[in-house]
Enzyme design. Sequence first.
Site, PDB file in Angstrom:
ATOM      1  N   GLU A  54      39.993  36.558  49.673  1.00  0.00           N
ATOM      2  CA  GLU A  54      38.878  37.210  50.348  1.00  0.00           C
ATOM      3  C   GLU A  54      37.554  36.537  50.021  1.00  0.00           C
ATOM      4  O   GLU A  54      36.735  36.272  50.896  1.00  0.00           O
ATOM      5  CB  GLU A  54      38.761  38.681  49.932  1.00  0.00           C
ATOM      6  CG  GLU A  54      40.021  39.487  50.081  1.00  0.00           C
ATOM      7  CD  GLU A  54      40.808  39.584  48.774  1.00  0.00           C
ATOM      8  OE1 GLU A  54      41.269  38.540  48.268  1.00  0.00           O
ATOM      9  OE2 GLU A  54      40.969  40.704  48.275  1.00  0.00           O
ATOM     10  N   CYS A  81      40.465  43.580  45.010  1.00  0.00           N
ATOM     11  CA  CYS A  81      40.076  43.944  43.653  1.00  0.00           C
ATOM     12  C   CYS A  81      38.602  44.360  43.650  1.00  0.00           C
ATOM     13  O   CYS A  81      37.925  44.324  44.688  1.00  0.00           O
ATOM     14  CB  CYS A  81      40.298  42.766  42.712  1.00  0.00           C
ATOM     15  SG  CYS A  81      39.163  41.381  42.988  1.00  0.00           S
ATOM     16  N   CYS A  84      36.247  41.461  44.817  1.00  0.00           N
ATOM     17  CA  CYS A  84      36.321  41.218  46.256  1.00  0.00           C
ATOM     18  C   CYS A  84      35.761  42.393  47.051  1.00  0.00           C
ATOM     19  O   CYS A  84      35.080  42.194  48.065  1.00  0.00           O
ATOM     20  CB  CYS A  84      37.747  40.900  46.673  1.00  0.00           C
ATOM     21  SG  CYS A  84      38.318  39.299  46.035  1.00  0.00           S
TER      22      CYS A  84
END
Length: 147
Positions: A54, A81, A84
């Site tokens: 990402e 996460c 991101c």
Amino acid sequence: MTDLHFMTEALGEAMRAAAEDEVPVGACLVRDGEIVLRNHNRTKQLNNPLAHAEKLILDEAEAMGIKYLQDYTLYVSLEPCLMCSGAIILARVGRVVYGCADPKAGAAGSIYQTFLDKSFNHHPALKTGVLSDQCALVLTDFFKNKR
């Protein structure tokens, strides 16, 4: 084109990552039914723990001069996460679609609910579970082969 189609593309990127011995997470950025960017985890290749699929896509979009991504959908095979998710919020991605949840590090529903946090000034639309079983299988097979 449908969410299934674009998640299949992100899953293909995840499989490329696995073939390169990277943690198999893939993503693609879509606008108006067209894939604009695609990438996968490259933490080993780039010797950079921040080189998540990402984030690499968001960095590429910025390098193309695209500052805000309200009109884009980001498809990613694994729940983003915290890093991101924060980057997605700051880039103002309009919509995020992910495959399987990440019960250990997921920040879009599993551990944290960053996209719903009222402290932030942007809240991307979220769709979860698209091709979840297939996305999870790529990850479990990868780590099974590592053990």
